[in-house]
Write an enzyme that holds these catalytic residues in place. Sequence first.
Site, PDB file in Angstrom:
ATOM      1  N   THR A   1      -8.314  -0.590 -20.617  1.00 51.68           N
ATOM      2  CA  THR A   1      -8.282  -1.423 -19.197  1.00 51.68           C
ATOM      3  C   THR A   1      -9.482  -2.006 -19.088  1.00 51.68           C
ATOM      4  O   THR A   1     -10.572  -2.030 -19.900  1.00 51.68           O
ATOM      5  CB  THR A   1      -8.083  -0.159 -18.313  1.00 51.68           C
TER       6      THR A   1
ATOM      7  N   TYR B   1      -8.181  16.100 -10.176  1.00 52.78           N
ATOM      8  CA  TYR B   1      -7.575  15.480 -11.432  1.00 52.78           C
ATOM      9  C   TYR B   1      -6.653  16.232 -11.876  1.00 52.78           C
ATOM     10  O   TYR B   1      -5.443  16.023 -12.349  1.00 52.78           O
ATOM     11  CB  TYR B   1      -8.865  14.909 -12.381  1.00 52.78           C
TER      12      TYR B   1
ATOM     13  N   ASP C   1       0.855  -1.175   0.041  1.00 54.97           N
ATOM     14  CA  ASP C   1       0.094  -0.006   0.002  1.00 54.97           C
ATOM     15  C   ASP C   1       0.802   1.189  -0.120  1.00 54.97           C
ATOM     16  O   ASP C   1       1.251   1.498   0.789  1.00 54.97           O
ATOM     17  CB  ASP C   1      -0.842   0.279   1.401  1.00 54.97           C
TER      18      ASP C   1
ATOM     19  N   LYS D   1      -2.243  15.709 -11.840  1.00 56.85           N
ATOM     20  CA  LYS D   1      -1.775  15.506 -12.992  1.00 56.85           C
ATOM     21  C   LYS D   1      -0.728  16.789 -13.138  1.00 56.85           C
ATOM     22  O   LYS D   1       0.561  16.201 -13.721  1.00 56.85           O
ATOM     23  CB  LYS D   1      -2.523  15.249 -14.041  1.00 56.85           C
TER      24      LYS D   1
END
Length: 274
Positions: free
Chosen positions: A199, A164, A62, A168
Site C-alpha cells: 500500500t 486491533y 462516510d 479483527k
Amino acid sequence: MISERERNGAPTENVALVTGASRGVGRGIALGLLAAGFRVYGSGRSIDQADLPRGIRRLRCDHLKDDQTARVFETIRSECGRLDLLVNCAWGGYEKMVEGGVFTWPAPFWDQPPHRWTGMMDAGVRAAFVCSAHAARMMTPRGRGVIVHISFWSAQRHLGNTIYGVAKAATDKMTSDMAVELKQFAVPVISLYPGLVRTEAVLAAAKSGGFDLSTSESPEFIGRVINALFHDANLMARTGQVLVAAAVAKELGVLDIDGSSPPALTLADLGLEG
C-alpha cells in the site's frame, strides 16, 4: 430483484461494491475486480479524490453515517437492480498514530486513545455489518451473491494492540455467524487475510528501511484472489471460513500482477506462533 436483462437471458456484468476503495487494499481490490470484468462501485470518504480509473463508479460515503451507506445501496439498486459481490474493506483506527509526540499504536489497552476504538469498531466492524445487511437484502431474494470481509492475523494472536485484535476477531466471528444465516440462500461469506501489501503507507515505510518487500503482495493481488473465489464452483464449501489470500491463490492458480506467487504467511512468519 431480478433485472429485465437477466429475465431475458442476456449476459450481464457481475456487480461489485468495494468499501474503503479510496486507497490501500480497498483501491487495489477495486482495480483487480475491474480488470477481471466486474462492474465496480467504490465507496469512501475521499473517493472523489482517489486515483481510480473512470471505469470505477465512485460513491462518496462516510460509512459511520447510516444514511450515506443506505444511499450507496440505493444507487446500486437503481442502476443495476442487483449486487453480486460485496467486499468490506472500509476501516479506521490508523489515524493519529502519533499524538503529542507519542506513538500510541502499540500502547497497552489502558493507554489507547478512545478514537481508536471508534475507528476500528464503528468505521470497521459496524460499517461491515451495516453494509452486509443491505447486501443481504439484495442477494437473498436472488439466491446469489458473495460477501467478503477483509480481516487479519491479529484476530488469532496479539498483534499491535488489543483494539486491533478485538476488531479483527469480531470480523471473523461476524463472518462465521452470517454464513450460518445466509447458507439457506446460497450466499457465502468469508474472511480474507492479506499478507504484506504494498500500500501507499507500506511503500513509504519501506523507503526508510521499515519493511522488507521481498514477500509482499500488490494491492491488486487481493482483487485477483477475490475474483477467483467468486468464480470457484465450490465456494459454498468455504462459507464461514477464514482464508489466507496467498494460500487460496496457490490453490486456484492466481498470480500477482508481476507474475509472482506471494508466499502464504503464517503465525510463525509473524512471530505469533505459540
